[in-house]
Enzyme design. Structure first.
Site, PDB file in Angstrom:
ATOM      1  N   CYS A  58       9.762  15.198  45.970  1.00  0.00           N
ATOM      2  CA  CYS A  58      10.981  15.291  46.535  1.00  0.00           C
ATOM      3  C   CYS A  58      11.390  16.963  46.392  1.00  0.00           C
ATOM      4  O   CYS A  58      11.567  17.506  46.667  1.00  0.00           O
ATOM      5  CB  CYS A  58      12.378  14.593  45.770  1.00  0.00           C
ATOM      6  SG  CYS A  58      12.029  14.820  44.225  1.00  0.00           S
ATOM      7  N   ARG A  72       8.577  19.836  45.982  1.00  0.00           N
ATOM      8  CA  ARG A  72       7.559  20.468  46.467  1.00  0.00           C
ATOM      9  C   ARG A  72       6.677  20.056  47.420  1.00  0.00           C
ATOM     10  O   ARG A  72       6.165  19.022  47.646  1.00  0.00           O
ATOM     11  CB  ARG A  72       6.257  20.493  44.679  1.00  0.00           C
ATOM     12  CG  ARG A  72       5.545  19.476  44.407  1.00  0.00           C
ATOM     13  CD  ARG A  72       5.367  20.419  43.581  1.00  0.00           C
ATOM     14  NE  ARG A  72       5.737  20.562  42.377  1.00  0.00           N
ATOM     15  CZ  ARG A  72       5.663  21.546  41.677  1.00  0.00           C
ATOM     16  NH1 ARG A  72       5.076  22.444  42.421  1.00  0.00           N
ATOM     17  NH2 ARG A  72       6.649  21.739  40.859  1.00  0.00           N
ATOM     18  N   GLY A 111      16.111   1.505  47.878  1.00  0.00           N
ATOM     19  CA  GLY A 111      14.758   2.109  47.280  1.00  0.00           C
ATOM     20  C   GLY A 111      14.014   0.902  46.283  1.00  0.00           C
ATOM     21  O   GLY A 111      14.636   0.656  45.386  1.00  0.00           O
ATOM     22  N   ALA A 112      12.684   1.027  46.732  1.00  0.00           N
ATOM     23  CA  ALA A 112      11.661   0.689  44.851  1.00  0.00           C
ATOM     24  C   ALA A 112      10.528   1.270  45.614  1.00  0.00           C
ATOM     25  O   ALA A 112       9.894   0.810  45.222  1.00  0.00           O
ATOM     26  CB  ALA A 112      11.559  -0.627  46.037  1.00  0.00           C
ATOM     27  N   GLY A 113      10.443   2.923  45.311  1.00  0.00           N
ATOM     28  CA  GLY A 113       9.563   3.302  44.622  1.00  0.00           C
ATOM     29  C   GLY A 113       8.892   3.989  43.404  1.00  0.00           C
ATOM     30  O   GLY A 113      10.423   3.142  42.803  1.00  0.00           O
ATOM     31  N   MET A 128      10.417   6.413  41.749  1.00  0.00           N
ATOM     32  CA  MET A 128      12.004   7.201  40.995  1.00  0.00           C
ATOM     33  C   MET A 128      13.227   5.970  41.574  1.00  0.00           C
ATOM     34  O   MET A 128      13.184   5.750  39.881  1.00  0.00           O
ATOM     35  CB  MET A 128      12.402   7.861  41.712  1.00  0.00           C
ATOM     36  CG  MET A 128      12.749   8.926  41.800  1.00  0.00           C
ATOM     37  SD  MET A 128      12.333  10.017  39.795  1.00  0.00           S
ATOM     38  CE  MET A 128      12.238  11.307  40.674  1.00  0.00           C
ATOM     39  N   SER A 129      12.795   4.894  42.494  1.00  0.00           N
ATOM     40  CA  SER A 129      13.966   3.874  41.996  1.00  0.00           C
ATOM     41  C   SER A 129      13.711   3.447  40.811  1.00  0.00           C
ATOM     42  O   SER A 129      14.670   2.744  39.916  1.00  0.00           O
ATOM     43  CB  SER A 129      13.636   3.533  43.281  1.00  0.00           C
ATOM     44  OG  SER A 129      13.987   4.348  44.561  1.00  0.00           O
TER      45      SER A 129
END
Length: 458
Positions: free
Chosen positions: A50, A52, A205-207, A209-210
């Protein structure tokens, strides 16, 4: 061939520019696929987060590599090159190595020392391996960078000094929303983690970070709901934190019920519009709502900050906060910088020394050919030699050649580790009239071996 990095990050570009170049895994794979047909780039790894977008490559030429890397990033982000160029930074050879080691250790992150970047670098390398565009150069570089990142966190407190974006974001909004009828007023000594306990949070979200946000909130005592387009993915995260999952279609229903909303989906546009938040706040009747938007492009309409009772924090605000706070503890930062300097020196020295190896091998092979030819000539002229005499002659000739070559080959390896070591390698080639094609044949990676390595590291 030389290491080159072309990219842009939160240090060189504003958030809106980073939003424009945000790429998902499929888009990254397409860039990597295009490298197969590149004229100046033979290997590549794309680090896309997010904050770079960087293309690391093994470049045949400096200017040709820059042009090709810039064109690839422009074409696949859909942003004209002339708009990207002012934000690009370019690092080459030792500076490129240093930059990657800084990135992997967390020194170049928006939140200095955050640990997520190490996993993102690892995933970028894995994806490049899967795409078949990593070879000897970038494999050695990225494996070393991952080790440097681990070392930085093992030998210093950089990870605790520089907290993750999730932690910094929650710390900035939780005290504000905790000042409600249902929560005690936060005192100056009250931790945000204490204030989170008992709050309800919706994570969209489920990535990775989430998942980090859900884990952080649950560990602090919050009740967590996960919303995701694929319910199974959301359910897996929810079960790991003792929460429950809902489909994305139910987000509007839950915004009115929770105290915190954290979103990081990687969607192409806004998924939490102004109208949704405005309606939710009417339903809440004055209860504050904290929103942490960690997505690029933004998941949440930035204008929701104008809705009374909404406390919004996004990447732009976090960047400003980090500048104001001065980043992580200075001693830890300096300690990690010292590690990076040491590792860069070791890596570049070893790499310079390794460059001369194909020349040395080619020289040895040429010497072996000369020895075999001379031995064959002797045996032809002295056919009556018995086996013992023949073996003595062979051993003597080989011993003489080995002794003659020992000092120059050992010395050239030592000299090659110096900054101007390439000149000594060139001198060795010239003095012994080595065929460049022989050296290149030795230097060319064994594709079978490289494929096996990719499989082992996947």
């Amino acid at each position: 061939m030389s290491v080159l990095v072309v990219g842009l990050s939160h240090r060189s570009a504003p958030v809106d520019a980073l939003e424009d170049v945000a790429l998902d895994g499929e888009a990254v794979t397409k860039i990597l696929d295009d490298v197969h047909g590149a004229a100046h780039l033979s290997e590549a790894v794309i680090v896309a987060t997010c904050n770079r977008l960087e293309l690391y490559a093994d470049a045949a030429t400096f200017h040709g590599g820059i042009d090709e890397a810039g064109a690839l990033l422009s074409r696949h982000t859909g942003v004209p090159l002339e708009r990207l160029t002012p934000y690009f930074y370019v690092h080459y050879e030792e500076r490129a190595v240093s930059h990657l080691f800084h990135v992997a250790s967390g020194l170049d992150s928006m939140v200095v020392g955050e640990t997520q970047i190490l996993g993102q670098v690892r995933e970028a390398f894995r994806l490049a391996q899967t795409s078949g565009v990593t070879g000897r150069v970038l494999t050695e570089l990225f494996q070393t960078a991952l080790r440097v990142g681990k070392r930085a966190h093992a030998e210093t407190d950089i990870g605790t000094a520089g907290r993750s974006l999730v932690t910094v974001g929650l710390a900035s909004i939780v005290p504000s929303i905790a000042r409600s009828e249902s929560q005690p007023v936060a005192s100056s000594g009250t931790s945000w983690r204490e204030l989170v306990s008992g709050l309800r949070a919706l994570v969209v979200g489920a990535g990775s970070m989430s998942a980090l946000a859900a884990t952080t909130l649950a560990e602090a005592g919050a009740e967590v709901v996960i919303a995701n387009r694929t319910l199974d993915h959301g359910s897996r995260i929810a079960s790991s934190v003792g929460g429950h999952a809902v489909p994305m279609s139910e987000v509007a229903d839950h915004v009115g019920e929770v105290d915190l909303l954290v979103s990081c989906t990687g969607a192409a546009g806004v998924i939490i519009p102004y109208d949704l938040v405005e309606a939710a706040m009417e339903y809440r009747r004055g209860r504050p709502l904290g929103i942490l938007d960690l997505a690029l492009p933004h998941d949440v309409d930035a204008s929701v900050s104008d809705v009374p009772g909404v406390v919004l924090t996004d990447l732009s605000r976090l960047a400003q906060k980090q500048d104001a706070d001065g980043g992580a503890v200075a001693d830890d930062v300096e300690a990690v910088r010292a590690i990076v300097v040491e590792e860069v020196s070791g890596f570049t020295t070893a790499r310079r020394a390794a460059r001369v190896a194909p020349t040395v091998v080619a020289l040895r092979e040429m010497a072996d050919e000369v020895v075999e030819a001379e031995l064959a000539r002797i045996e032809g002229r002295l056919p009556d030699l018995d086996d013992h005499a023949r073996n003595e002659v062979r051993a003597t000739v080989r011993r003489v050649v080995d002794k003659l070559l020992h000092s120059p080959t050992v010395r050239v390896k030592e000299l090659a580790s110096q900054p101007d070591g390439a000149s000594y390698e060139s001198a060795l080639r010239e003095l012994f009239a080595l065929d460049p094609r022989s050296v290149e044949a030795v230097a060319k990676p064994d594709t079978t071996t490289e494929s096996a390595k990719r499989g082992e590291n996947s």
